[in-house]
Write a protein that holds these residues in place. Sequence first.
Motif, PDB file in Angstrom:
ATOM      1  N   GLY C  32       0.844  -1.293  -0.078  1.00 26.38           N
ATOM      2  CA  GLY C  32      -0.067   0.029   0.010  1.00 26.38           C
ATOM      3  C   GLY C  32       0.693   1.292   0.020  1.00 26.38           C
ATOM      4  O   GLY C  32       0.317   2.486   0.360  1.00 26.38           O
ATOM      5  N   GLU C  33       2.154   0.992  -0.558  1.00 25.90           N
ATOM      6  CA  GLU C  33       3.057   2.444  -0.464  1.00 25.90           C
ATOM      7  C   GLU C  33       2.837   2.954  -1.971  1.00 25.90           C
ATOM      8  O   GLU C  33       2.983   2.031  -2.864  1.00 25.90           O
ATOM      9  N   TYR C 130     -12.702   1.295  -9.939  1.00 22.73           N
ATOM     10  CA  TYR C 130     -11.509   2.034  -9.794  1.00 22.73           C
ATOM     11  C   TYR C 130     -11.730   3.326 -10.275  1.00 22.73           C
ATOM     12  O   TYR C 130     -10.902   4.143 -10.474  1.00 22.73           O
ATOM     13  N   THR C 183      -5.616  11.137  -8.523  1.00 24.37           N
ATOM     14  CA  THR C 183      -6.704  10.432  -7.601  1.00 24.37           C
ATOM     15  C   THR C 183      -6.986   8.922  -8.018  1.00 24.37           C
ATOM     16  O   THR C 183      -7.051   8.251  -6.968  1.00 24.37           O
ATOM     17  N   ARG C 186      -4.138   7.338  -5.751  1.00 23.40           N
ATOM     18  CA  ARG C 186      -4.748   7.303  -4.411  1.00 23.40           C
ATOM     19  C   ARG C 186      -5.673   6.063  -3.889  1.00 23.40           C
ATOM     20  O   ARG C 186      -5.509   5.523  -2.793  1.00 23.40           O
ATOM     21  N   SER C 187      -6.672   6.241  -4.873  1.00 23.42           N
ATOM     22  CA  SER C 187      -7.812   5.244  -4.491  1.00 23.42           C
ATOM     23  C   SER C 187      -7.268   3.865  -4.851  1.00 23.42           C
ATOM     24  O   SER C 187      -7.286   2.909  -3.865  1.00 23.42           O
ATOM     25  N   ARG C 189      -4.159   2.977  -3.653  1.00 27.30           N
ATOM     26  CA  ARG C 189      -3.371   2.943  -2.481  1.00 27.30           C
ATOM     27  C   ARG C 189      -4.412   2.274  -1.441  1.00 27.30           C
ATOM     28  O   ARG C 189      -3.956   1.339  -0.558  1.00 27.30           O
ATOM     29  N   GLU C 190      -5.467   3.090  -1.448  1.00 22.95           N
ATOM     30  CA  GLU C 190      -6.232   2.922  -0.299  1.00 22.95           C
ATOM     31  C   GLU C 190      -7.081   1.351  -0.385  1.00 22.95           C
ATOM     32  O   GLU C 190      -7.194   0.688   0.666  1.00 22.95           O
ATOM     33  N   GLN C 191      -6.849   0.635  -1.711  1.00 25.31           N
ATOM     34  CA  GLN C 191      -7.376  -0.756  -1.710  1.00 25.31           C
ATOM     35  C   GLN C 191      -6.266  -1.701  -1.518  1.00 25.31           C
ATOM     36  O   GLN C 191      -6.392  -2.662  -1.757  1.00 25.31           O
ATOM     37  N   GLY C 192      -5.094  -1.022  -1.164  1.00 25.83           N
ATOM     38  CA  GLY C 192      -3.884  -2.102  -0.662  1.00 25.83           C
ATOM     39  C   GLY C 192      -2.969  -2.558  -1.662  1.00 25.83           C
ATOM     40  O   GLY C 192      -2.092  -3.025  -1.593  1.00 25.83           O
ATOM     41  N   ASP C 210       5.119   8.240  -1.311  1.00 30.20           N
ATOM     42  CA  ASP C 210       5.351   8.112   0.366  1.00 30.20           C
ATOM     43  C   ASP C 210       6.801   8.146   0.703  1.00 30.20           C
ATOM     44  O   ASP C 210       7.213   8.797   1.377  1.00 30.20           O
TER      45      ASP C 210
END
Lengths: 390, 343, 506, 394
Positions: C32-33, C130, C183, C186-187, C189-192, C210
């Motif tokens: 998730g990085e 996504y 965007t 980022r989405s 990343r949020e989902q791993g 990051d």
Amino acid sequence: MRDRATAWLTAKSPAVLLPVGTTLLAFVIGGLVVALTGHNPGSAYRAIFNGTGLNYLLPWTSSEDKDFAALNLQQTLIITTPLMLTALAVALPYRCGMFNIGGQGQYVAGIVAAIVVGSHGAGLSKPVHLTLALAAAALAGAAWGGIAGAMKATVGAHEVISTIMLNWIAIYGAQYLFELNGPLQGPLPDVPQSDEITSSAKLPAVWGVLQPLHAGIFLALAALVVYYVLINRTVFGYEVRAVGYNADAAGYGGIPVARSYVATLAIGGAFAGLAGACDVLGWEFHIVTNDIAVSQIGFIGIAVALLGRNSAIGIALAALLFGGLQVGTSARALDPTVFPPQLAGNLAVIIQGLIILFIGAQLLLVYAWRARRRRGAEPPPVPRVDPTAA
Amino acid sequence: MKRPRILGLGALAAVAAVALLAAACGGGDSGSSTPAAGSGGGGGKVFKIGLVTDIGGLDDKSFNHLAFVGIQRAKSQLGIDFKVLESHQESEYVPNLQTLAAQHYDLVIAVGFLMDGAIKQVAKAFPDVNFAIIDDAPSPALPNVQGLLFKEQESGYLAGYLGALESKSGTISTVGGQKIPPVDHYIAGFQAGAEAANPQVKTLNDYSNSFTDTAKCKQLALNQISQGSDVVFQVAGGCGLGALSAAKEKNVWGIGVDADQAYLGDYILTSAIKKVDVAVFDTIKQIVDGTFKGGIVTTFDATKGATGLGAINSAVPQSDIQKLDDQASQLKSGAITPPDTVS
Amino acid sequence: MPDAPLLELRGITKRFGDLVANDGVDLEVAQGEVHALLGENGAGKSTLMNVLYGLTSPDAGEIRFDGKPLRLRSPRDAIDAGIGMVHQHFMLIPVMTVTENIVLAAEPREGPLLDYGKAHDIVRDLSDRYGLAVRPDERIESIGVAQQQRVEILKALYRSARLLVLDEPTAVLTPQETSELFTVIRSLREQGTSIIFITHKLNEVLEIADRITVLRRGKVMATVATTGTDERRLAELMVGRSVQRVEKGAAQPGEPLLSVRDLVVHDSRGLEAVRGASFDVRAGEIVGLAGVDGNGQSELVEAITGLVKPAAGTVVADGHDIGGHGARASFEAGVGHIPEDRQRRGLVLDFTLAENLNLRNVRRRPISRFGILDPRAIAERARRLLGEYDVRGGGPGTRARALSGGNQQKVVIAREMSGTQRILVASQPTRGLDVGAIEFVHKRLLAVRELGAAILLVSFELDEILALSDRILVMYEGRIVAEHGSDVSESVLGLEMMGGGSAAAV
Amino acid sequence: MTALDRIPRGARGVAILGIVVGLVGLELALPPLQVQAAAVPVVLGLAAAACAIWALTREERKLGIWALLVAVVATAFAIWVQGKSDTSTSLVVNSGLFAATLVYATPLAYGALGGIFCERAGVVNIGLEGMMLTGAFFGIWGTVWSGHWAIGLVVAMLAGALVALVHAVFSIHLRADQIVTGTAINFLAVGVTGYAFIDIYGSNGTPPSIDSVPSITLPGIESIPGIGGVFGSLNLMIWVVFVLLVVTHLLLFRTPIGLRIRSVGEHPRAADTVGIPVYRIRYACVMLSGVLAALGGAYLSVGFVGSFGQNMTVGRGFIALAAVIFGKWRPYGAFGACLLFGFASGLADRLQSVAGVSPNLLATLPYVLTLIALVGLVGRSRPPAADGQPYVKG
């Protein structure tokens, strides 16, 4: 000294080693075929070599054999002459990035034109008549090649396909012209044969009797020089090479790409047309429909150009090799107990095919050489350029 | 970059494999057709005879092959010594003839009208050597060249006559290889013979324009058969085998050419024969006997037994064979002279 | 930040002959990085990623994925492991549809047949999930670059990628498209999903990453957390010295040298690509042409340089009408041209440098007389130009193929700007060049401007446009939609490049 | 404005040209001119048709359709008028013509399908001719050797695959120029088959009677007038080519493997990056192409005439290659081109005796038509993007 020699070798290896090595390899495999069908490749190749007449040049050839060798050598050179020209018909478009398979059709176009002009105008002086006949043949060949070029330049029709079609059209079309009751049939009512070339349009003989070597060979050699100069020393050649390497960049540089396509195929066709003229004005003096159907000069020219790597000197040597193969495998020289001539003809075709195959994959030999070098061996010495390699 | 080298060798191996496969197929009877130079036995002078084929080669199942048969017979019966030179391309005619002449052969035979120009040149250069040429009458005549002509139209005539008799549909046909004189002689005679047997008969004729494209010859014959032809006469050499194949497939008669082709099967009605072997043998005999004359044209026809039909199919009724025999004798007597050009 | 790293690279070394592309590279990417890989052209970023994707095998080093060692013999292994890659040059097949491209090599089946219906549905579901709006049945060749990039991302997601490598993803995007991409990132990343983000643009790195690993000459300079670093520090790490912006003086425009009026140009498919463009370029100024790729810039350039015949309108160069008179006429009228793809169009790679340098004037004396070349004149002129433009790596007899990209571009510039050329059309003149070469090209363009030449600069890099131009034109869907001075902001340009903004058509 | 500028250009001009040519053909066929040779108006009609097709494919529908109509009417009328003076109409246009079309088209279709596989995977195959010839010889050899046509076909396919393997190794791994390699294959095939033919069969040629591929008769269809004459009884290998045609289409455009093959021909690197084995697919396709081409050759020898002759394919492989290009690398399109060529050949056969035109002149007809079609169609056809380009991994 050694370093310089090595450097020279490295620079020249693709140009010299590849064709020579390729040829040797092809002959070795051809020899395998001979051996496996129960014949002795060594004696077969020796017989073929002697059949080319090149033994004429060897000092130890006895004077008795010399006459026979001379006859064979004359015939070899007679075949070599049009082969050089049809090879140029392939080489020039190749430098422009095109593959001209239409040499045969352009050759036939040249034959037709040479006959039409050469059999008329008996009153003309020799230089005038001969020049006219040669020019007509060159123009006809150029027109036939130019059609393919124009099709490529205008609608992008692939020259390989269009030249194949033009070959068949020329072959059948020319047979139509000279067939029984055909529009150009000669004076013999029962024979599908053209008119005879008048003596004023015949190329002068230079060596031998009956079917002597004719002056066409000088024409072919001159054509090689013209080709060399054209490609390497003129603006036209520069532009052709640029288009051949990278048509996009050439176009960006302001070179007329489409015109280069048309021009190279037309000039190539002119060379092939001259080849037809050399045969008709040099030794055939007329054409029978059958001759048109069986002629292979234009097709073998492809192999010659590829083996000669489209260079003038390479083409000269390769044409001699293939001309020699044609004559050397003929029955005249080949003792049937040594090797059946019917097989020899096909063997010659196999060897031609193998040569084209290997020359296409230049890497084969380069890899072999690299492998040797890796093992620390010396680079192989340049073999003496023996075009028969027998 | 290491892999391709190995693969290069692999490619080499594959090439060799193809070559070997071809070679392996032919392990057995290599060189079966090899003409061997014989050494003459017996006393007296051993005559040396040379034969030069045209580009059809010895395997043409036609006159080159038959010439070879004739010279072999001459060797066994007359004790001559011979050499055969095949020509693969037109440029070999002159050198081949020249080679034999220069070696003082007693007779040099050229096979095929294609060598007309070549023999004229060579004969002039070697006035002491005797020459003969098959299917050609050199014009103007040369004192040391004898022309050997065949009346193929006579064979064609008989074939056409028999064909018309055996045809049930009233339509019979010919497939020619190319429009050249020996081919057209056959066809012209065939059409005349057919008409003689049955004035209402319809004859079809097509040329394949090839002596090699068997598929095209077959297709032409099939087309003729679909138009009603039930007798197909092939005059197209190797290509003509396709025409006969069509006859076999469609259960109609096929007629062979030049040599007796009855061996192909019982659908062969007969073959129109041209005994080149007889002509070659006879001419050699003239040399041996010392009766050879140049400057003339010898015509081989029915009277010399050089033209006619091969084996006739056993299904042909005896009455028809009698009619045919009658025609044959009229040909011999000169009462019938078939045309030699196709209208 | 999660504990165990998803990906570990240890001591990756890759040599190409004498060149060491990667020299003992270590890299860790956590679950998730978003991990940025920063470096100049030629720093070894792409090589490293090819190693990671199984396209080349390293000479030394180890890859661990998910805690286990990973051996990659082909991309297949990388895909199976869960690594996805979006290449800088898209790996999409133009004649196939979006769906076909996405499912290729992992197709849903129905018996022996490909289940097109199901494939279509899968693509739609994925793109909804996504937020990557794509039309599944559209052909790749008929959608825009940003869309194509989304297809590439979907391709990776469809293969259940847990690590997504994005190679220079923003190079072809407008600022707005870039922020949309962020965007999406980022989405993801949020989902791993872990992401490796390769770039040489410092501001982007700071915005999205990051952590940042900086590569220089094949070596890792440092890995730093984004918080606690800044552009200056990163730039120094990247090039090893502080970067200077090119300085330029104020423009002194003279009379118009290049005038384009109501130009209409058709593309290769016969569609209108340029729809009535009019503008002037004056002596002594650089006019930047901004726009997203595919909005008619290429066709405009080709019409000006004589490569295609315009359907309507005029092009006048230095008083000569050159519309549709061919490339030679255009050059003769004084228009030099740096084509956008120097390898394909700028140079004949198998020609020597001497031959390449004389491509334009081969018909002129003293290079040739009566159609015969003069080898000595050719070599002489080549030697002079090679020295003048500081081309390194070969002499007149060297084949162009043997030169580095920067030196190749110098050869093109030398050819196009030598002699009497007063107008220069420069299309993507710095694409794919390293920093030093870019600097050289920029300086050279400005020097030419000082000498009074008129320069039309076409670039997808807004930085470059803004740095060099005296005036900026924006092209959108074949029209010039805006004109600005050099002081315009990136965001305004970006909006106009997307067809937005309030600027009226000029 | 010069007069030259007023001549319509492009598709519109070509369509108008087609109409004019078609009308000239019609005029020639009608009294009082009534050219005796039907070939003249027929050739003009076909030329008009080619112009029409050109125009149609370039969005010039209205005039294109007009040109097509004129072309068809002119051709039909020319033949019909000829029939008035004779009963020759039925001699030219009959079920036999269409049967002949199929027979001529079949070996081409096998070769063309082979060519499609090869080129869809990005390898140009100009060696189709040689592969066909190889199949023709080894098909006969296998049949004679085993006594069964089926085994003969298997041997032909193996030989074709082996020759194709040579092409594959040289053009895929050794990155030789594919056209050069293909040319070499053609030379080799002539030499090898000629050598083996003489070495094995000598002057007698292949045996007179060999096991041949059976014809399949469809009892229902046979009796239908018209169609029965064409499809009633066809050689098994013709039926097989119909099946292969459909299978090839489905395989290429409806299956995963087809998608992968096409991706390799369009963009091998893209295919590589998603894990498709580019080399393996290219090898498979080239060898499949050899197998299919060899079947085409075997159809000629084992299937149709039942014997082998040296160089008996006489350039059919090249025509197959041309058919691939006209057909825009699609099976149905290529088959259509094969039918056009077969039709031209069959027509030429029939016009020979009916129209009295020189057979040599008629023999050029298929090639002239191909050339015209090439001019008319090729500009619009786009080969697979990576066709002919060696792929270098990594």
